[in-house]
Scaffold this active site. Structure first.
Site, PDB file in Angstrom:
ATOM      1  N   GLU A  92       0.818  -1.212   0.000  1.00 28.95           N
ATOM      2  CA  GLU A  92       0.000   0.000   0.000  1.00 28.95           C
ATOM      3  C   GLU A  92       0.848   1.258   0.000  1.00 28.95           C
ATOM      4  O   GLU A  92       1.951   1.268   0.532  1.00 28.95           O
ATOM      5  CB  GLU A  92      -0.874   0.014   1.265  1.00 28.95           C
ATOM      6  N   CYS A 105       3.372   8.388   1.188  1.00 29.03           N
ATOM      7  CA  CYS A 105       3.696   7.471   2.281  1.00 29.03           C
ATOM      8  C   CYS A 105       3.926   6.107   1.647  1.00 29.03           C
ATOM      9  O   CYS A 105       3.033   5.558   1.007  1.00 29.03           O
ATOM     10  CB  CYS A 105       2.505   7.442   3.242  1.00 29.03           C
ATOM     11  N   CYS A 112       5.017  -7.331   7.976  1.00 28.35           N
ATOM     12  CA  CYS A 112       5.974  -6.821   8.967  1.00 28.35           C
ATOM     13  C   CYS A 112       6.104  -7.862  10.059  1.00 28.35           C
ATOM     14  O   CYS A 112       5.132  -8.525  10.402  1.00 28.35           O
ATOM     15  CB  CYS A 112       5.461  -5.508   9.550  1.00 28.35           C
ATOM     16  N   CYS A 116       3.281  -5.362  16.262  1.00 31.89           N
ATOM     17  CA  CYS A 116       2.636  -4.414  17.189  1.00 31.89           C
ATOM     18  C   CYS A 116       1.142  -4.728  17.207  1.00 31.89           C
ATOM     19  O   CYS A 116       0.539  -4.940  16.148  1.00 31.89           O
ATOM     20  CB  CYS A 116       2.871  -2.983  16.738  1.00 31.89           C
ATOM     21  N   CYS A 119      -1.651  -2.784  15.041  1.00 27.79           N
ATOM     22  CA  CYS A 119      -1.362  -2.499  13.634  1.00 27.79           C
ATOM     23  C   CYS A 119      -1.789  -3.634  12.707  1.00 27.79           C
ATOM     24  O   CYS A 119      -1.497  -4.796  12.963  1.00 27.79           O
ATOM     25  CB  CYS A 119       0.129  -2.235  13.490  1.00 27.79           C
ATOM     26  N   GLY A 159       5.364  -2.172   6.910  1.00 23.18           N
ATOM     27  CA  GLY A 159       6.737  -2.640   7.106  1.00 23.18           C
ATOM     28  C   GLY A 159       7.581  -1.761   8.002  1.00 23.18           C
ATOM     29  O   GLY A 159       7.232  -0.620   8.301  1.00 23.18           O
ATOM     30  N   GLU A 160       8.693  -2.330   8.443  1.00 21.50           N
ATOM     31  CA  GLU A 160       9.623  -1.633   9.337  1.00 21.50           C
ATOM     32  C   GLU A 160      10.897  -1.332   8.528  1.00 21.50           C
ATOM     33  O   GLU A 160      11.699  -2.244   8.255  1.00 21.50           O
ATOM     34  CB  GLU A 160       9.908  -2.536  10.549  1.00 21.50           C
ATOM     35  N   SER A 191      10.419   6.137   9.575  1.00 21.28           N
ATOM     36  CA  SER A 191       9.714   5.839  10.821  1.00 21.28           C
ATOM     37  C   SER A 191      10.087   4.448  11.322  1.00 21.28           C
ATOM     38  O   SER A 191      10.117   3.486  10.559  1.00 21.28           O
ATOM     39  CB  SER A 191       8.205   5.916  10.571  1.00 21.28           C
ATOM     40  N   SER A 214       8.045   5.551  16.639  1.00 21.57           N
ATOM     41  CA  SER A 214       6.708   5.153  17.074  1.00 21.57           C
ATOM     42  C   SER A 214       6.804   4.751  18.539  1.00 21.57           C
ATOM     43  O   SER A 214       7.115   3.611  18.854  1.00 21.57           O
ATOM     44  CB  SER A 214       6.221   3.977  16.225  1.00 21.57           C
ATOM     45  N   LEU A 215       6.543   5.702  19.399  1.00 22.11           N
ATOM     46  CA  LEU A 215       6.750   5.456  20.832  1.00 22.11           C
ATOM     47  C   LEU A 215       5.509   4.809  21.454  1.00 22.11           C
ATOM     48  O   LEU A 215       5.579   3.752  22.062  1.00 22.11           O
ATOM     49  CB  LEU A 215       7.123   6.781  21.524  1.00 22.11           C
ATOM     50  N   HIS A 216       4.393   5.484  21.348  1.00 26.69           N
ATOM     51  CA  HIS A 216       3.075   4.961  21.724  1.00 26.69           C
ATOM     52  C   HIS A 216       2.853   4.633  23.199  1.00 26.69           C
ATOM     53  O   HIS A 216       1.736   4.229  23.561  1.00 26.69           O
ATOM     54  CB  HIS A 216       2.694   3.726  20.898  1.00 26.69           C
ATOM     55  N   ASN A 290      -6.340   4.365  14.783  1.00 28.51           N
ATOM     56  CA  ASN A 290      -7.284   3.922  13.760  1.00 28.51           C
ATOM     57  C   ASN A 290      -7.825   2.568  14.151  1.00 28.51           C
ATOM     58  O   ASN A 290      -7.048   1.667  14.449  1.00 28.51           O
ATOM     59  CB  ASN A 290      -6.566   3.771  12.416  1.00 28.51           C
ATOM     60  N   CYS A 333      -2.573   1.998   7.508  1.00 31.71           N
ATOM     61  CA  CYS A 333      -1.783   1.075   6.692  1.00 31.71           C
ATOM     62  C   CYS A 333      -2.066  -0.394   6.986  1.00 31.71           C
ATOM     63  O   CYS A 333      -2.321  -0.791   8.103  1.00 31.71           O
ATOM     64  CB  CYS A 333      -0.294   1.372   6.829  1.00 31.71           C
TER      65      CYS A 333
HETATM   66  N1  SAH Z   1       7.119   0.218  11.037  1.00 30.37           N
HETATM   67  C1  SAH Z   1       7.321   1.610  11.149  1.00 30.37           C
HETATM   68  C2  SAH Z   1       6.678   2.414  10.048  1.00 30.37           C
HETATM   69  C3  SAH Z   1       5.343   1.997   9.548  1.00 30.37           C
HETATM   70  S1  SAH Z   1       3.961   2.136  10.629  1.00 30.37           S
HETATM   71  C4  SAH Z   1       6.836   2.092  12.488  1.00 30.37           C
HETATM   72  O1  SAH Z   1       6.185   1.359  13.192  1.00 30.37           O
HETATM   73  O2  SAH Z   1       7.180   3.220  12.823  1.00 30.37           O
HETATM   74  C5  SAH Z   1       3.522   3.856  10.505  1.00 30.37           C
HETATM   75  C6  SAH Z   1       2.907   4.432  11.756  1.00 30.37           C
HETATM   76  O3  SAH Z   1       1.531   4.041  11.907  1.00 30.37           O
HETATM   77  C7  SAH Z   1       3.608   4.008  13.029  1.00 30.37           C
HETATM   78  O4  SAH Z   1       3.781   5.117  13.879  1.00 30.37           O
HETATM   79  C8  SAH Z   1       2.626   3.021  13.598  1.00 30.37           C
HETATM   80  O5  SAH Z   1       2.829   2.808  14.954  1.00 30.37           O
HETATM   81  C9  SAH Z   1       1.315   3.659  13.250  1.00 30.37           C
HETATM   82  N2  SAH Z   1       0.145   2.781  13.330  1.00 30.37           N
HETATM   83  C10 SAH Z   1       0.044   1.489  13.004  1.00 30.37           C
HETATM   84  N3  SAH Z   1      -1.209   1.033  13.222  1.00 30.37           N
HETATM   85  C11 SAH Z   1      -1.914   2.068  13.706  1.00 30.37           C
HETATM   86  C12 SAH Z   1      -3.259   2.231  14.125  1.00 30.37           C
HETATM   87  N4  SAH Z   1      -4.128   1.227  14.098  1.00 30.37           N
HETATM   88  N5  SAH Z   1      -3.630   3.454  14.570  1.00 30.37           N
HETATM   89  C13 SAH Z   1      -2.758   4.485  14.583  1.00 30.37           C
HETATM   90  N6  SAH Z   1      -1.479   4.398  14.202  1.00 30.37           N
HETATM   91  C14 SAH Z   1      -1.055   3.195  13.780  1.00 30.37           C
HETATM   92 FE1  SF4 Z   2       5.340  -3.143  11.825  1.00 35.28          FE
HETATM   93 FE2  SF4 Z   2       5.256  -0.518  12.247  1.00 35.28          FE
HETATM   94 FE3  SF4 Z   2       3.001  -1.983  12.160  1.00 35.28          FE
HETATM   95 FE4  SF4 Z   2       4.664  -2.236  14.217  1.00 35.28          FE
HETATM   96  S1  SF4 Z   2       3.524  -0.394  13.658  1.00 35.28           S
HETATM   97  S2  SF4 Z   2       3.681  -3.919  13.100  1.00 35.28           S
HETATM   98  S3  SF4 Z   2       6.625  -1.986  13.236  1.00 35.28           S
HETATM   99  S4  SF4 Z   2       4.413  -1.618  10.482  1.00 35.28           S
END
Ligand code: SAH
Ligand code: SF4
Length: 345
Positions: A92, A105, A112, A116, A119, A159-160, A191, A214-216, A290, A333
Site C-alpha cells: 500500500e 507514504c 511486517c 505491534c 497495527c 513494514g519496518e 519511521s 513510534s513510541l506509543h 485507527n 496502513c
Molecule cells: N514500522 C514503522 C513504520 C510503519 S507504521 C513504524 O512502526 O514506525 C507507521 C505508523 O503508523 C507508526 O507510527 C505506527 O505505529 C502507526 N500505526 C500502526 N497502526 C496504527 C493504528 N491502528 N492506529 C494508529 N497508528 C497506527
Molecule cells: Fe510493523 Fe510498524 Fe506496524 Fe509495528 S507499527 S507492526 S513496526 S508496520
C-alpha cells in the site's frame, strides 16, 4: 535464471555488472539516466542500439508497481493505492496533499514481523523485504498517476524500514539523486518502531533524514503489552538512542503516539511522557488510533485527545494532533491489503 533488478543498482554497480557480462561498460551512464527518469521498459531507452536493448531485457528487469486498486478520498485530496509487485505480492501507498506540496507514504516491506498489537500490517507477519527499486517505484507512480511533483516522502506505510536497512539506505540514495527524482533527504522521514542498533546505523550514514519514532507508550509496562520490540529495546534504551541521534545530527526527532482508549491516554501517561521527553530536541505527534477490525482497540473521544495534547503542551512539549487524512478510504496502513487478500481479488 532470475533476472537482475537493475533499478536498485547504483552507477558503479551497473558499470561492474555490464563489464562482468561483457557488455559495453560506457553505456552504464546512459542506462542509469534512463532508469532515473522512470522508464518502464528497455525499449524506451531510445539512444541504445536495438540489439543491446534486447540483450538487457533478457538479463535485467525494471521492477515497477502495478495499480491494483486506487481509492480517492471524497473529503480531501488523499489517494490510496494497492499495488501489485512482480511476484504477485501487494503493498500500500498513500498520496497526501499538504499546504507545502505532495507527500507520499510508502511501504518498505510486504507485511511486517514486528507484531505491534494495534497495527494491521503485522498481523500475518513478514512476507518479504521490498527492494530499493520497489520503494522508488511507489514514489514515481505517485507523481505520474496524479501528474504532480512529489516533494516529501514518509516511510510510514507497511513494514519496518530499519528491519530492511540495506535496501532502505539504497533507496534513500537513489531517491535523492540529483539526476533522478531529486527529493532532498531533509524532505524524507524514516519511521521506526524502535530497532535501536539500526537507529545508530542510520545516524552513522550521516543522512539528514527526519527520524520518526513510534513510541506509543511512556513506560515499559504499557509498551511491552502493545509492542513486542520493546522486549528487546526498552524505553530507556530507545530514548538514549534518540538523544544520541539528536546530539549527533542536530535533527529534531518526531515521536509518534497513537492514542488508544484506556491503554495510553490517561493524565498519568501524559505526565510520565512529558518528564521523559523534556529537554529533547523533539516534536510529539498524537494520532487518534485507527480502528483495526482484527483487534479491540479504539480511539479516545475528541475531548480526551484534546486534553492529552493540551497537557503535553502545558508541560513544555511541542505537540500536535495529526490531521486525519482520507478518513473515508481506509487510510490506515495494512488494511487495504488484508481486505484484498480476504476477498481474493
Ligand atoms: N514500522 C514503522 C513504520 C510503519 S507504521 C513504524 O512502526 O514506525 C507507521 C505508523 O503508523 C507508526 O507510527 C505506527 O505505529 C502507526 N500505526 C500502526 N497502526 C496504527 C493504528 N491502528 N492506529 C494508529 N497508528 C497506527
Ligand atoms: Fe510493523 Fe510498524 Fe506496524 Fe509495528 S507499527 S507492526 S513496526 S508496520
Amino acid at each position: 535464471m532470475e533476472k537482475i533488478d537493475i533499478k536498485s543498482l547504483n552507477i558503479t554497480e551497473l558499470e561492474e555488472k555490464l563489464s562482468e557480462l561483457n557488455l559495453p561498460k560506457f553505456r552504464a551512464k546512459q542506462i542509469y539516466l534512463w532508469l532515473r527518469k522512470g522508464v518502464e521498459s528497455f525499449d524506451e531507452m531510445s539512444n541504445l542500439p536495438k540489439n543491446l536493448r534486447e540483450t538487457l531485457c533478457n538479463i535485467f528487469e525494471i521492477r515497477g508497481v502495478k495499480i491494483k486498486k486506487r481509492l480517492e478520498s471524497k473529503v480531501d485530496d488523499t489517494v490510496k493505492y494497492l499495488y501489485e509487485l512482480y511476484d504477485g505480492e501487494c503493498i500500500e501507498s498513500v498520496v497526501m496533499k499538504y499546504h507545502h506540496g505532495y507527500t507520499v507514504c510508502i511501504s518498505s516491506q510486504v507485511g511486517c514481523r514486528m507484531g505491534c498489537s494495534f497495527c494491521a500490517s503485522g498481523i500475518d507477519g513478514l512476507f518479504r523485504n521490498l527492494t530499493a527499486s520497489e520503494m522508488l517505484a511507489q514514489v514515481e507512480m505517485a507523481g505520474k498517476d496524479n501528474s504532480v511533483r512529489i516533494s516529501n516522502v514518509v516511510m510510514m506505510g507497511m513494514g519496518e524500514p530499519l528491519d530492511n536497512f540495506e535496501n532502505t539506505v539504497r533507496f534513500l540514495k537513489l531517491v535523492s539523486d540529483e539526476q533522478g527524482l531529486n527529493i532532498g533527504l531533509r524532505h524524507i522521514s524514516v519511521s521506526t518502531s524502535g530497532v535501536v542498533p539500526k537507529i545508530y546505523s542510520l545516524m552513522e550514514t550521516g543522512f539528514p533524514v527526519t527520524l520518526s519514532i513510534s513510541l506509543h507508550a511512556p513506560t515499559n509496562e504499557i509498551r511491552d503489552k502493545i509492542m513486542k520490540v520493546n522486549h528487546a529495546y526498552p524505553v530507556e534504551m530507545l530514548l538514549k538512542a534518540c538523544r544520541d541521534y539528536t546530539e549527533n545530527t542536530r535533527r529534531r526527532i518526531s515521536f509518534e503516539y497513537a492514542l488508544i482508549s484506556g491503554v495510553n491516554d490517561t493524565d498519568e501517561c501524559a505526565d510520565i511522557l512529558a518528564k521523559k521527553l523534556r529537554g529533547m530536541l523533539c516534536h510529539l505527534n498524537l494520532i487518534p488510533a485507527n480502528p483495526v477490525k482484527e483487534n479491540s482497540f479504539s480511539r479516545p473521544n475528541d475531548n480526551k485527545v484534546h486534553r492529552f495534547c493540551e497537557l503535553m503542551k502545558s508541560k513544555g512539549i511541542n505537540t500536535t494532533v495529526r490531521r486525519t487524512l482520507g478518513g473515508d478510504i481506509d487510510a490506515s496502513c495494512g488494511q487495504l491489503r488484508r481486505k484484498s487478500r480476504e476477498e481474493g481479488l
